[in-house]
Motif scaffolding. Structure first.
Motif, mmCIF file in Angstrom:
data_model
loop_
_atom_site.group_PDB
_atom_site.id
_atom_site.type_symbol
_atom_site.label_atom_id
_atom_site.label_comp_id
_atom_site.label_asym_id
_atom_site.label_seq_id
_atom_site.Cartn_x
_atom_site.Cartn_y
_atom_site.Cartn_z
ATOM 1 N N ALA A 152 70.826 106.793 3.394
ATOM 2 C CA ALA A 152 70.247 107.281 2.137
ATOM 3 C C ALA A 152 71.057 106.848 0.921
ATOM 4 O O ALA A 152 70.504 106.746 -0.181
ATOM 5 N N ILE A 153 72.348 106.594 1.106
ATOM 6 C CA ILE A 153 73.177 106.118 -0.011
ATOM 7 C C ILE A 153 73.364 104.603 0.041
ATOM 8 O O ILE A 153 74.232 104.042 -0.629
ATOM 9 N N GLY A 154 72.540 103.957 0.874
ATOM 10 C CA GLY A 154 72.552 102.494 0.941
ATOM 11 C C GLY A 154 73.604 101.926 1.858
ATOM 12 O O GLY A 154 73.895 100.726 1.788
ATOM 13 N N GLY A 155 74.168 102.756 2.751
ATOM 14 C CA GLY A 155 75.221 102.292 3.641
ATOM 15 C C GLY A 155 74.710 101.693 4.927
ATOM 16 O O GLY A 155 73.561 101.901 5.323
ATOM 17 N N ARG A 156 75.573 100.960 5.584
ATOM 18 C CA ARG A 156 75.274 100.342 6.883
ATOM 19 C C ARG A 156 76.103 101.059 7.945
ATOM 20 O O ARG A 156 77.319 101.157 7.844
ATOM 21 N N ILE A 157 75.446 101.575 8.988
ATOM 22 C CA ILE A 157 76.152 102.278 10.048
ATOM 23 C C ILE A 157 75.537 101.974 11.394
ATOM 24 O O ILE A 157 74.318 101.979 11.551
ATOM 25 N N ASP A 158 76.390 101.658 12.362
ATOM 26 C CA ASP A 158 76.005 101.564 13.763
ATOM 27 C C ASP A 158 76.677 102.735 14.488
ATOM 28 O O ASP A 158 77.668 103.284 14.005
ATOM 29 N N VAL B 177 73.848 113.314 15.271
ATOM 30 C CA VAL B 177 74.138 111.904 15.001
ATOM 31 C C VAL B 177 73.090 111.306 14.072
ATOM 32 O O VAL B 177 73.420 110.591 13.109
ATOM 33 N N ASN B 178 71.826 111.585 14.339
ATOM 34 C CA ASN B 178 70.755 111.049 13.495
ATOM 35 C C ASN B 178 70.877 111.532 12.056
ATOM 36 O O ASN B 178 70.543 110.800 11.113
ATOM 37 N N ASP B 179 71.341 112.756 11.874
ATOM 38 C CA ASP B 179 71.543 113.274 10.521
ATOM 39 C C ASP B 179 72.625 112.476 9.775
ATOM 40 O O ASP B 179 72.467 112.160 8.597
ATOM 41 N N VAL B 180 73.715 112.154 10.474
ATOM 42 C CA VAL B 180 74.779 111.356 9.848
ATOM 43 C C VAL B 180 74.254 109.978 9.476
ATOM 44 O O VAL B 180 74.463 109.491 8.359
ATOM 45 N N ILE B 181 73.559 109.353 10.407
ATOM 46 C CA ILE B 181 73.013 108.013 10.157
ATOM 47 C C ILE B 181 72.071 108.040 8.956
ATOM 48 O O ILE B 181 72.133 107.166 8.071
ATOM 49 N N ARG C 70 80.475 115.051 12.745
ATOM 50 C CA ARG C 70 80.551 116.257 11.929
ATOM 51 C C ARG C 70 81.935 116.349 11.276
ATOM 52 O O ARG C 70 82.822 115.549 11.558
ATOM 53 N N GLY C 71 82.096 117.344 10.416
ATOM 54 C CA GLY C 71 83.403 117.643 9.852
ATOM 55 C C GLY C 71 84.018 116.502 9.072
ATOM 56 O O GLY C 71 83.335 115.762 8.347
ATOM 57 N N ILE C 72 85.321 116.337 9.228
ATOM 58 C CA ILE C 72 86.070 115.340 8.467
ATOM 59 C C ILE C 72 85.600 113.926 8.812
ATOM 60 O O ILE C 72 85.470 113.077 7.930
ATOM 61 N N GLY C 73 85.321 113.667 10.088
ATOM 62 C CA GLY C 73 84.861 112.333 10.476
ATOM 63 C C GLY C 73 83.567 111.953 9.794
ATOM 64 O O GLY C 73 83.415 110.826 9.302
ATOM 65 N N LYS C 74 82.632 112.885 9.738
ATOM 66 C CA LYS C 74 81.372 112.632 9.032
ATOM 67 C C LYS C 74 81.636 112.416 7.547
ATOM 68 O O LYS C 74 81.073 111.499 6.928
ATOM 69 N N GLY C 75 82.482 113.248 6.963
ATOM 70 C CA GLY C 75 82.787 113.108 5.539
ATOM 71 C C GLY C 75 83.396 111.759 5.214
ATOM 72 O O GLY C 75 83.046 111.125 4.215
ATOM 73 N N ILE C 76 84.317 111.295 6.066
ATOM 74 C CA ILE C 76 84.936 109.984 5.852
ATOM 75 C C ILE C 76 83.878 108.886 5.913
ATOM 76 O O ILE C 76 83.889 107.952 5.102
ATOM 77 N N ASN D 2 81.103 107.269 15.868
ATOM 78 C CA ASN D 2 81.355 107.521 17.288
ATOM 79 C C ASN D 2 81.318 109.013 17.595
ATOM 80 O O ASN D 2 81.792 109.835 16.816
ATOM 81 N N SER D 3 80.726 109.341 18.731
ATOM 82 C CA SER D 3 80.818 110.683 19.285
ATOM 83 C C SER D 3 80.704 110.557 20.791
ATOM 84 O O SER D 3 80.317 109.510 21.318
#
Length: 239
Positions: free
Chosen positions: A53-59, A44-48, A14-20, A34-35
């Motif tokens: 949705a913008i084509g990014g890769r995240i673990d 977490v699922n919302d961030v992923i 959430r917050g700044i970490g999610k924005g980054i 990470n959380s």
């Protein structure tokens, strides 16, 4: 220049970490989020989902950065993603975003543990795995960066003091890390709209916050405090 890079962000649900995470993904970087709390799975699922949705890769890694085990899981996840995406185990950027000190259910000395000890331990644990030219980004606040020189709410002083100590200790590491072409960048923001701290202050110290906002306007000409989006986007310009 961030396309294909691997970035790990502590406290990114959430917050700044999610924005980054979102801005880095837009720029083409691969993210390790990470959380600490696996019970916040929906967040977490919302961030992923937003990153994908913008084509990014995240673990994602659940891990407490104040413990060796948590830091170890983060390191292994970062190296694993780096190998998958660029066939190189080095991590390009680690954003030291997780912080605290206002939580009511933590032991004595928690602010120092999360804001000083864990930050230094993360750098020490990760430095051997950082790509040359990459490094660490310390996310801080005006109240912490300018501790002792700027006006702030009294109850926040212990948190600001600990984050200030953490920043000074990180700065002391710069010469040694620079020998291996590893950087430490520092990003400092005022009271940031959309963060948990801002919400607490707005709820309990509305009059004082308005005084601080007016002072900020006199200093900068800006009529509102910066937002999470402002701070997150600024994080990219530090690299």
């Amino acid at each position: 220049k961030l396309s294909g890079k691997t970035a790990l962000i502590t406290g990114s649900s959430r917050g700044i970490g999610k924005g980054i995470a979102l801005y880095l993904a837009q720029a083409g970087a691969h993210i390790v989020g990470n959380s600490v709390d696996p019970n916040k799975e929906k967040r977490v699922n919302d961030v992923i989902a937003e990153v994908q949705a913008i084509g990014g890769r995240i673990d994602w890694v659940y891990g407490d950065v104040t413990t060796p085990e948590g830091r170890g899981r983060l390191l292994q996840a970062g190296k694993k993603l780096a190998v998958k995406t660029k066939k190189d185990p080095t991590i390009d950027f680690v954003f030291l975003n997780a912080a605290g000190g206002l939580e009511p259910d933590k032991p004595d000395g928690w602010a120092n543990t999360i804001n000083v000890t864990s930050q230094l331990a993360l750098v020490d644990s990760f430095k051997e795995s950082i790509a040359r030219g990459g490094g660490f980004v310390n996310i801080s606040s005006l109240w912490s960066h300018g501790f002792g020189e700027v006006k702030q709410l009294p109850f926040y002083r212990p948190v600001a003091r600990s984050k200030h100590v953490g920043e000074m200790k990180l700065r002391a590491m710069i010469p040694e890390l620079a020998k291996d072409d590893i950087n430490i960048w520092f990003l400092c923001g005022n009271l940031i709209q959309g963060t948990g701290v801002h919400k607490i202050f707005e709820r309990s110290y509305k009059e004082t916050i308005e005084q601080l906002r007016q002072e900020y306007e006199r200093q900068t000409g800006m009529t509102e405090f910066p937002t999470v989006e402002d701070m997150s986007q600024a994080a990219l310009t530090t690299l």
